[in-house]
Design a protein around this motif. Structure first.
Motif, PDB file in Angstrom:
ATOM      1  N   GLY A   1       0.839  -1.202   0.000  1.00  0.00           N
ATOM      2  CA  GLY A   1       0.000   0.000   0.000  1.00  0.00           C
ATOM      3  C   GLY A   1       0.865   1.239   0.000  1.00  0.00           C
ATOM      4  O   GLY A   1       1.854   1.323   0.751  1.00  0.00           O
ATOM      5  N   HIS A   2       0.505   2.205  -0.845  1.00  0.00           N
ATOM      6  CA  HIS A   2       1.273   3.445  -0.935  1.00  0.00           C
ATOM      7  C   HIS A   2       0.454   4.607  -0.385  1.00  0.00           C
ATOM      8  O   HIS A   2      -0.663   4.862  -0.843  1.00  0.00           O
ATOM      9  N   SER A   3       1.006   5.321   0.603  1.00  0.00           N
ATOM     10  CA  SER A   3       0.354   6.481   1.208  1.00  0.00           C
ATOM     11  C   SER A   3      -1.026   6.064   1.738  1.00  0.00           C
ATOM     12  O   SER A   3      -1.099   5.242   2.647  1.00  0.00           O
ATOM     13  N   MET A   4      -2.121   6.580   1.210  1.00  0.00           N
ATOM     14  CA  MET A   4      -3.431   6.137   1.671  1.00  0.00           C
ATOM     15  C   MET A   4      -3.551   4.624   1.588  1.00  0.00           C
ATOM     16  O   MET A   4      -4.161   3.982   2.458  1.00  0.00           O
ATOM     17  N   GLY A   5      -2.986   4.014   0.563  1.00  0.00           N
ATOM     18  CA  GLY A   5      -3.057   2.566   0.409  1.00  0.00           C
ATOM     19  C   GLY A   5      -2.388   1.817   1.546  1.00  0.00           C
ATOM     20  O   GLY A   5      -2.823   0.713   1.917  1.00  0.00           O
ATOM     21  N   ALA A   6      -1.319   2.397   2.122  1.00  0.00           N
ATOM     22  CA  ALA A   6      -0.671   1.768   3.272  1.00  0.00           C
ATOM     23  C   ALA A   6      -1.618   1.754   4.467  1.00  0.00           C
ATOM     24  O   ALA A   6      -1.722   0.746   5.184  1.00  0.00           O
ATOM     25  N   LEU A   7      -2.300   2.868   4.680  1.00  0.00           N
ATOM     26  CA  LEU A   7      -3.269   2.938   5.771  1.00  0.00           C
ATOM     27  C   LEU A   7      -4.385   1.921   5.568  1.00  0.00           C
ATOM     28  O   LEU A   7      -4.781   1.213   6.505  1.00  0.00           O
ATOM     29  N   VAL A   8      -4.888   1.814   4.353  1.00  0.00           N
ATOM     30  CA  VAL A   8      -5.970   0.879   4.061  1.00  0.00           C
ATOM     31  C   VAL A   8      -5.506  -0.566   4.255  1.00  0.00           C
ATOM     32  O   VAL A   8      -6.205  -1.388   4.851  1.00  0.00           O
ATOM     33  N   GLY A   9      -4.323  -0.894   3.758  1.00  0.00           N
ATOM     34  CA  GLY A   9      -3.808  -2.254   3.911  1.00  0.00           C
ATOM     35  C   GLY A   9      -3.613  -2.635   5.370  1.00  0.00           C
ATOM     36  O   GLY A   9      -3.941  -3.758   5.789  1.00  0.00           O
ATOM     37  N   TYR A  10      -3.079  -1.707   6.153  1.00  0.00           N
ATOM     38  CA  TYR A  10      -2.895  -1.965   7.584  1.00  0.00           C
ATOM     39  C   TYR A  10      -4.244  -2.124   8.280  1.00  0.00           C
ATOM     40  O   TYR A  10      -4.433  -3.061   9.081  1.00  0.00           O
ATOM     41  N   ALA A  11      -5.195  -1.235   7.995  1.00  0.00           N
ATOM     42  CA  ALA A  11      -6.510  -1.311   8.639  1.00  0.00           C
ATOM     43  C   ALA A  11      -7.232  -2.604   8.274  1.00  0.00           C
ATOM     44  O   ALA A  11      -7.915  -3.213   9.117  1.00  0.00           O
ATOM     45  N   LEU A  12      -7.083  -3.042   7.026  1.00  0.00           N
ATOM     46  CA  LEU A  12      -7.706  -4.298   6.607  1.00  0.00           C
ATOM     47  C   LEU A  12      -7.070  -5.484   7.334  1.00  0.00           C
ATOM     48  O   LEU A  12      -7.774  -6.403   7.791  1.00  0.00           O
ATOM     49  N   THR A  13      -5.762  -5.469   7.483  1.00  0.00           N
ATOM     50  CA  THR A  13      -5.075  -6.541   8.203  1.00  0.00           C
ATOM     51  C   THR A  13      -5.483  -6.543   9.672  1.00  0.00           C
ATOM     52  O   THR A  13      -5.708  -7.603  10.279  1.00  0.00           O
ATOM     53  N   LEU A  14      -5.589  -5.363  10.262  1.00  0.00           N
ATOM     54  CA  LEU A  14      -5.995  -5.251  11.662  1.00  0.00           C
ATOM     55  C   LEU A  14      -7.402  -5.818  11.859  1.00  0.00           C
ATOM     56  O   LEU A  14      -7.671  -6.543  12.830  1.00  0.00           O
ATOM     57  N   ARG A  15      -8.294  -5.505  10.925  1.00  0.00           N
ATOM     58  CA  ARG A  15      -9.667  -6.020  11.013  1.00  0.00           C
ATOM     59  C   ARG A  15      -9.682  -7.540  10.924  1.00  0.00           C
ATOM     60  O   ARG A  15     -10.375  -8.217  11.686  1.00  0.00           O
ATOM     61  N   ARG A  16      -8.918  -8.082   9.992  1.00  0.00           N
ATOM     62  CA  ARG A  16      -8.916  -9.532   9.819  1.00  0.00           C
ATOM     63  C   ARG A  16      -8.233 -10.233  10.993  1.00  0.00           C
ATOM     64  O   ARG A  16      -8.629 -11.325  11.392  1.00  0.00           O
ATOM     65  N   GLN A  17      -7.234  -9.614  11.556  1.00  0.00           N
ATOM     66  CA  GLN A  17      -6.605 -10.186  12.745  1.00  0.00           C
ATOM     67  C   GLN A  17      -7.607 -10.267  13.893  1.00  0.00           C
ATOM     68  O   GLN A  17      -7.676 -11.285  14.602  1.00  0.00           O
ATOM     69  N   ALA A  18      -8.389  -9.202  14.075  1.00  0.00           N
ATOM     70  CA  ALA A  18      -9.387  -9.197  15.147  1.00  0.00           C
ATOM     71  C   ALA A  18     -10.436 -10.276  14.934  1.00  0.00           C
ATOM     72  O   ALA A  18     -10.986 -10.813  15.903  1.00  0.00           O
ATOM     73  N   GLY A  19     -10.723 -10.604  13.670  1.00  0.00           N
ATOM     74  CA  GLY A  19     -11.729 -11.614  13.364  1.00  0.00           C
ATOM     75  C   GLY A  19     -11.164 -13.020  13.226  1.00  0.00           C
ATOM     76  O   GLY A  19     -11.908 -13.953  12.897  1.00  0.00           O
ATOM     77  N   GLY A  20      -9.881 -13.191  13.467  1.00  0.00           N
ATOM     78  CA  GLY A  20      -9.274 -14.509  13.370  1.00  0.00           C
ATOM     79  C   GLY A  20      -9.142 -15.036  11.950  1.00  0.00           C
ATOM     80  O   GLY A  20      -9.068 -16.245  11.736  1.00  0.00           O
ATOM     81  N   ALA A  21      -9.114 -14.143  10.967  1.00  0.00           N
ATOM     82  CA  ALA A  21      -9.054 -14.543   9.558  1.00  0.00           C
ATOM     83  C   ALA A  21      -7.601 -14.717   9.114  1.00  0.00           C
ATOM     84  O   ALA A  21      -6.652 -14.373   9.820  1.00  0.00           O
ATOM     85  N   VAL A  22      -7.438 -15.250   7.893  1.00  0.00           N
ATOM     86  CA  VAL A  22      -6.112 -15.406   7.304  1.00  0.00           C
ATOM     87  C   VAL A  22      -5.468 -14.026   7.126  1.00  0.00           C
ATOM     88  O   VAL A  22      -6.117 -13.079   6.663  1.00  0.00           O
ATOM     89  N   LEU A  23      -4.211 -13.921   7.473  1.00  0.00           N
ATOM     90  CA  LEU A  23      -3.477 -12.665   7.359  1.00  0.00           C
ATOM     91  C   LEU A  23      -2.493 -12.731   6.198  1.00  0.00           C
ATOM     92  O   LEU A  23      -2.104 -13.818   5.756  1.00  0.00           O
ATOM     93  N   PRO A  24      -2.064 -11.572   5.694  1.00  0.00           N
ATOM     94  CA  PRO A  24      -1.043 -11.581   4.633  1.00  0.00           C
ATOM     95  C   PRO A  24       0.276 -12.137   5.150  1.00  0.00           C
ATOM     96  O   PRO A  24       0.551 -12.128   6.353  1.00  0.00           O
TER      97      PRO A  24
END
Length: 247
Positions: free
Chosen positions: A79-102
């Motif tokens: 993720g670049h700039s805004m994309g980095a924020l989005v990628g991190y937030a998506l990973t954080l959400r999936r971690q909280a839900g016990g989903a597969v992570l990158p």
């Protein structure tokens, strides 16, 4: 048949998936066994008729629903700039839900989430002021400043994306259980190298910083140098036998 390792790519504010149009061929030329997947955001390019998001959490929820099948298979995120924020937030959400992570997060040109968002111009600034600020950073070709009809089409997208970036304060950042690979522009006057390095606070499985020539928009101006570094990261995520490491 082995599922290919995919590289999901999230663009910066105002950009679309076309930013990564050359990456598949360029990474293949560098010996990277990866499938590049440019993530298309609503409200631009082929999704121009769809409403844009102005808040981070709803955007991330929608992306998770759109990308479910890809996210459940082996993948990396860039993720670049805004994309980095989005990628991190998506990973954080999936971690909280016990989903597969990158396998890893590749975060470029964005301050760590506990730091104030960088100031480009007021979101509600007149078109000319916002466009001039973006041009100074290299995010807008100076030619566009003489074409107000093009700016009228582009600037609303950028404004809404900047609202998403400003909504980073709604995050409750915490470490993610994936390696972080950080990328910073050596001449970036918007996001300084130490501000990118501050992401190490959120690295649950290691962190490294790579600097790239250029300013904030180095994927446009120094794509080759960036892809040399991305290729090193990708190759590290594949074992010598070509079998993907455990999640």
């Amino acid at each position: 048949m082995t599922t290919p390792l995919r590289l999901l790519c999230f663009p910066y504010a105002g950009a679309g998936g076309s930013l990564f149009a050359r990456w598949q061929g360029e990474l293949a030329d560098r010996g990277c066994p990866v499938e590049v997947v440019p993530v298309r955001l609503p409200g631009r390019e082929g999704r121009a008729r769809e409403p844009r998001f102005t808040e981070l959490a709803p955007l991330v929820r929608a992306l998770e629903a759109d990308l479910t099948e890809l996210l459940d298979e082996p993948h990396l995120m860039y993720g670049h700039s805004m994309g980095a924020l989005v990628g991190y937030a998506l990973t954080l959400r999936r971690q909280a839900g016990g989903a597969v992570l990158p396998r890893a997060l590749l975060l470029a040109a964005h301050r760590a989430p506990h730091l104030p968002a960088p100031h480009i111009a007021p979101i509600d600034a007149p078109d000319a002021e916002l466009a001039a600020a973006l041009a100074r950073l290299g995010g807008l070709p100076p030619l566009l400043l003489n074409h107000p009809e093009w700016l009228r089409a582009l600037l609303p997208i950028i404004r809404d994306d900047l609202r998403v970036c400003a909504d980073a304060a709604s995050l409750h950042p915490q470490p993610v259980r994936v390696p972080l690979h950080l990328f910073a522009g050596e001449e970036d006057i918007l996001v300084r190298v130490p501000e990118v390095l501050a992401w190490r606070r959120y690295a649950g499985l290691g962190c490294e910083l790579r600097t790239v020539p250029g300013g904030h928009f180095f994927p446009r101006t120094h794509e080759g140098a960036l892809l040399d570094e991305v290729a090193c990261v990708v190759k590290r995520e594949v074992t010598p036998r070509g079998v993907y490491g455990a999640a």
